[in-house]
Scaffold this motif. Structure first.
Motif, PDB file in Angstrom:
ATOM      1  N   TRP A  36      87.005  20.072  86.447  1.00 25.15           N
ATOM      2  CA  TRP A  36      87.144  20.359  87.879  1.00 25.15           C
ATOM      3  C   TRP A  36      86.454  19.261  88.694  1.00 25.15           C
ATOM      4  O   TRP A  36      86.987  18.783  89.683  1.00 25.15           O
ATOM      5  CB  TRP A  36      86.521  21.732  88.205  1.00 25.15           C
ATOM      6  CG  TRP A  36      86.407  21.963  89.682  1.00 25.15           C
ATOM      7  CD1 TRP A  36      87.417  22.318  90.523  1.00 25.15           C
ATOM      8  CD2 TRP A  36      85.227  21.802  90.485  1.00 25.15           C
ATOM      9  NE1 TRP A  36      86.930  22.397  91.814  1.00 25.15           N
ATOM     10  CE2 TRP A  36      85.601  22.093  91.823  1.00 25.15           C
ATOM     11  CE3 TRP A  36      83.898  21.459  90.218  1.00 25.15           C
ATOM     12  CZ2 TRP A  36      84.691  22.039  92.882  1.00 25.15           C
ATOM     13  CZ3 TRP A  36      83.000  21.406  91.268  1.00 25.15           C
ATOM     14  CH2 TRP A  36      83.390  21.685  92.581  1.00 25.15           C
ATOM     15  N   ARG A  37      85.261  18.852  88.225  1.00 33.38           N
ATOM     16  CA  ARG A  37      84.492  17.857  88.992  1.00 33.38           C
ATOM     17  C   ARG A  37      85.269  16.541  89.110  1.00 33.38           C
ATOM     18  O   ARG A  37      85.393  15.992  90.196  1.00 33.38           O
ATOM     19  CB  ARG A  37      83.139  17.628  88.327  1.00 33.38           C
ATOM     20  CG  ARG A  37      82.238  16.733  89.145  1.00 33.38           C
ATOM     21  CD  ARG A  37      80.807  16.812  88.684  1.00 33.38           C
ATOM     22  NE  ARG A  37      80.558  16.037  87.498  1.00 33.38           N
ATOM     23  CZ  ARG A  37      79.939  16.493  86.421  1.00 33.38           C
ATOM     24  NH1 ARG A  37      79.532  17.740  86.368  1.00 33.38           N
ATOM     25  NH2 ARG A  37      79.748  15.714  85.387  1.00 33.38           N
ATOM     26  N   TYR A  38      85.810  16.070  87.996  1.00 37.35           N
ATOM     27  CA  TYR A  38      86.513  14.781  88.057  1.00 37.35           C
ATOM     28  C   TYR A  38      87.810  14.888  88.859  1.00 37.35           C
ATOM     29  O   TYR A  38      88.180  13.958  89.568  1.00 37.35           O
ATOM     30  CB  TYR A  38      86.740  14.219  86.649  1.00 37.35           C
ATOM     31  CG  TYR A  38      85.479  13.569  86.111  1.00 37.35           C
ATOM     32  CD1 TYR A  38      84.941  12.443  86.728  1.00 37.35           C
ATOM     33  CD2 TYR A  38      84.797  14.101  85.029  1.00 37.35           C
ATOM     34  CE1 TYR A  38      83.760  11.862  86.267  1.00 37.35           C
ATOM     35  CE2 TYR A  38      83.620  13.524  84.566  1.00 37.35           C
ATOM     36  CZ  TYR A  38      83.108  12.412  85.193  1.00 37.35           C
ATOM     37  OH  TYR A  38      81.938  11.843  84.744  1.00 37.35           O
ATOM     38  N   GLN A  39      88.488  16.047  88.746  1.00 36.59           N
ATOM     39  CA  GLN A  39      89.710  16.221  89.559  1.00 36.59           C
ATOM     40  C   GLN A  39      89.355  16.210  91.045  1.00 36.59           C
ATOM     41  O   GLN A  39      90.025  15.577  91.861  1.00 36.59           O
ATOM     42  CB  GLN A  39      90.391  17.552  89.228  1.00 36.59           C
ATOM     43  CG  GLN A  39      91.294  17.442  88.023  1.00 36.59           C
ATOM     44  CD  GLN A  39      91.807  18.796  87.550  1.00 36.59           C
ATOM     45  OE1 GLN A  39      91.377  19.841  88.046  1.00 36.59           O
ATOM     46  NE2 GLN A  39      92.706  18.778  86.589  1.00 36.59           N
ATOM     47  N   THR A  40      88.286  16.923  91.370  1.00 35.95           N
ATOM     48  CA  THR A  40      87.872  17.026  92.773  1.00 35.95           C
ATOM     49  C   THR A  40      87.427  15.673  93.313  1.00 35.95           C
ATOM     50  O   THR A  40      87.802  15.282  94.427  1.00 35.95           O
ATOM     51  CB  THR A  40      86.711  18.047  92.885  1.00 35.95           C
ATOM     52  OG1 THR A  40      87.155  19.250  92.296  1.00 35.95           O
ATOM     53  CG2 THR A  40      86.305  18.279  94.314  1.00 35.95           C
ATOM     54  N   LEU A  89      89.634   4.040  89.691  1.00 37.58           N
ATOM     55  CA  LEU A  89      88.811   3.744  88.508  1.00 37.58           C
ATOM     56  C   LEU A  89      87.469   4.445  88.577  1.00 37.58           C
ATOM     57  O   LEU A  89      86.856   4.523  89.651  1.00 37.58           O
ATOM     58  CB  LEU A  89      88.549   2.240  88.421  1.00 37.58           C
ATOM     59  CG  LEU A  89      89.675   1.343  87.915  1.00 37.58           C
ATOM     60  CD1 LEU A  89      89.241  -0.122  87.987  1.00 37.58           C
ATOM     61  CD2 LEU A  89      90.054   1.705  86.483  1.00 37.58           C
ATOM     62  N   LEU A  90      87.008   4.937  87.420  1.00 41.07           N
ATOM     63  CA  LEU A  90      85.639   5.454  87.314  1.00 41.07           C
ATOM     64  C   LEU A  90      84.770   4.318  86.781  1.00 41.07           C
ATOM     65  O   LEU A  90      85.083   3.728  85.748  1.00 41.07           O
ATOM     66  CB  LEU A  90      85.591   6.634  86.339  1.00 41.07           C
ATOM     67  CG  LEU A  90      84.196   7.157  86.010  1.00 41.07           C
ATOM     68  CD1 LEU A  90      83.571   7.833  87.208  1.00 41.07           C
ATOM     69  CD2 LEU A  90      84.245   8.133  84.844  1.00 41.07           C
ATOM     70  N   ILE A  91      83.693   4.018  87.495  1.00 42.91           N
ATOM     71  CA  ILE A  91      82.810   2.917  87.089  1.00 42.91           C
ATOM     72  C   ILE A  91      81.410   3.476  86.849  1.00 42.91           C
ATOM     73  O   ILE A  91      80.925   4.312  87.617  1.00 42.91           O
ATOM     74  CB  ILE A  91      82.723   1.845  88.212  1.00 42.91           C
ATOM     75  CG1 ILE A  91      84.114   1.397  88.654  1.00 42.91           C
ATOM     76  CG2 ILE A  91      81.848   0.665  87.799  1.00 42.91           C
ATOM     77  CD1 ILE A  91      84.810   0.435  87.745  1.00 42.91           C
ATOM     78  N   ARG A  92      80.777   2.989  85.768  1.00 42.58           N
ATOM     79  CA  ARG A  92      79.402   3.437  85.462  1.00 42.58           C
ATOM     80  C   ARG A  92      78.485   2.215  85.465  1.00 42.58           C
ATOM     81  O   ARG A  92      78.273   1.586  84.425  1.00 42.58           O
ATOM     82  CB  ARG A  92      79.394   4.122  84.094  1.00 42.58           C
ATOM     83  CG  ARG A  92      80.328   5.318  83.997  1.00 42.58           C
ATOM     84  CD  ARG A  92      80.255   5.904  82.602  1.00 42.58           C
ATOM     85  NE  ARG A  92      81.047   7.103  82.452  1.00 42.58           N
ATOM     86  CZ  ARG A  92      82.138   7.177  81.687  1.00 42.58           C
ATOM     87  NH1 ARG A  92      82.548   6.121  81.010  1.00 42.58           N
ATOM     88  NH2 ARG A  92      82.799   8.312  81.574  1.00 42.58           N
ATOM     89  N   PRO A  93      77.945   1.867  86.626  1.00 39.84           N
ATOM     90  CA  PRO A  93      77.230   0.588  86.740  1.00 39.84           C
ATOM     91  C   PRO A  93      75.835   0.577  86.105  1.00 39.84           C
ATOM     92  O   PRO A  93      75.268  -0.484  85.923  1.00 39.84           O
ATOM     93  CB  PRO A  93      77.078   0.393  88.266  1.00 39.84           C
ATOM     94  CG  PRO A  93      77.925   1.450  88.889  1.00 39.84           C
ATOM     95  CD  PRO A  93      78.047   2.549  87.903  1.00 39.84           C
TER      96      PRO A  93
END
Ligand SMILES: Nc1ncnc2c1ncn2[C@@H]1O[C@H](COP(=O)(O)OP(=O)(O)OP(=O)(O)O)[C@@H](O)[C@H]1O
Length: 349
Positions: free
Chosen positions: A109-113, A168-172
């Motif tokens: 749910w979190r990533y969809q939101t 894009l999901l980025i994890r810096p």
């Protein structure tokens, strides 16, 4: 890098700036949505990006997801909202329509939101505060559960979030440890929202963090960094192997040999996957296993495990007319030189 006029500039600012430049994670002038839980990692990430903003020309905004899991969820959300106000950043709040039963459901749910908020606010990037410590823990967790090298990739720097958009999901922060973000918040005098469930030893991840890692540090004080670096190396290796597997898979399953003389009428009601043994014999075991795993993933009703993969891989060099006992779901593999015929019922796709 030249010393910044900002008196709060720290080595962590330099480190992140360098990482972003070297890895080209967040290009200049982009619109970025920061996922902020209120914990030390995402708060550090927000402050660091805010301080770097003028150098990169980004638009920054904050999003918080209230899972309604804890009694202090609303207060947590308000805390993040106040922080956004103080830092003059646009703030988006999403509140779950129901309380999700599992962590996996809540995460979905979190990533969809977050994706929806990003698309609506025209952001191409979502960034999260995952650290080297998260990466090390994920690596260990996956290792213990026997997930194979793909699981050992353990959190990558970036991944696409949606199929039809370029979000894009980025994890810096993957090279920065949790103790560094803790120190950073303390020195910058930024309060953080302590999530009480992080101390709950009923969650496996918490036990790894609170019980296993202190022990590992007795063997190597830098255990987290060492494991995170291993994940980084494996990640590139897995990417390479997966590319090779993709190319090989096409060759191995292509029907360019006459199969008319194969008597397969015995199992007409089933579907048959043809696997070219001659092609597989020419490649290293590492690739043989990967190709076989990909085929089994398509055919079996469950995720193939080590022994399933070995059973089928063994047929590559087995005598003609060898066969396996049934796989879960009833599939059987038989050697009809130069093919392995994998008979199965139905299709997972
Ligand atoms: N409630 C939230 N609202 C917004 N962002 C969040 C929230 N919870 C977590 N995040 C983001 O996700 C990052 C990782 O958080 P955490 O490790 O608690 O999540 P996880 O579920 O274990 O991770 P993953 O999303 O990889 O499964 C945080 O640093 C933050 O950027």
């Amino acid at each position: 890098m030249n010393q910044s006029p900002n008196k709060n500039w720290t080595p962590l600012h330099d480190q992140l700036h360098k990482t972003l430049r070297q890895r080209k994670l967040l290009p200049e002038n982009q619109r970025i949505l920061i996922a902020v839980s209120g914990g030390q990692d995402s708060i550090s990430l927000t402050k660091l990006l805010l301080d770097l903003q003028s150098k990169w020309g980004w638009y920054l905004a904050i999003a918080h997801c209230d899972h309604r899991w804890r009694s202090d969820s609303e207060a947590n959300a308000n805390y993040v909202k106040n922080l956004a106000t103080n830092w003059q950043l646009p703030f988006f709040l999403a509140v779950a329509d129901r309380v999700y039963q599992s962590e996996a459901e809540a995460r979905k749910w979190r990533y969809q939101t977050l994706s929806k908020i990003a698309l609506e606010s025209n952001c191409q990037y979502i960034v999260t505060g995952h650290t080297a410590s998260d990466r090390a823990e994920t690596l260990l967790y996956n290792l213990i559960r026997g997930s194979g090298t793909d699981g050992l990739q353990a959190l990558t720097w970036q991944r696409p979030l949606t199929e039809n958009s370029s979000l894009l999901l980025i994890r810096p922060l993957l090279e920065i440890t949790r103790s560094q973000t803790g120190d950073f918040c303390q020195k910058q005098k930024i309060g953080i929202w302590e999530d009480s469930t992080n101390q709950d030893l009923r969650y496996a991840r918490n036990r790894i963090r609170l019980e296993l890692f202190p022990m590992l540090r007795q063997f190597n004080p830098q255990a987290e960094l060492a494991l995170a670096q291993t994940a980084e190396i494996l990640s590139a290796e897995v990417d390479y192997l997966e590319n090779e597997t993709e190319k090989l898979l096409e060759k191995v399953t292509r029907m360019d040999i006459d199969i008319d003389n194969l008597n397969i009428s015995e199992l007409e009601s089933q579907q048959v996957q043809y696997i070219n043994r001659l092609v597989l014999r020419e490649v290293p075991l590492a690739l043989q296993r990967r190709v076989i795993r990909r085929i089994l993933q398509k055919v079996l009703p469950i995720h193939p495990n080590f022994s399933h993969i070995e059973k089928l891989t063994n047929l590559i060099d087995a005598p003609n007319r060898s066969q396996t006992d049934p796989f879960p779901g009833g599939a059987i593999a038989k050697v009809r030189h130069p093919w392995i015929l994998l008979f199965y019922i139905g299709n997972r796709e």
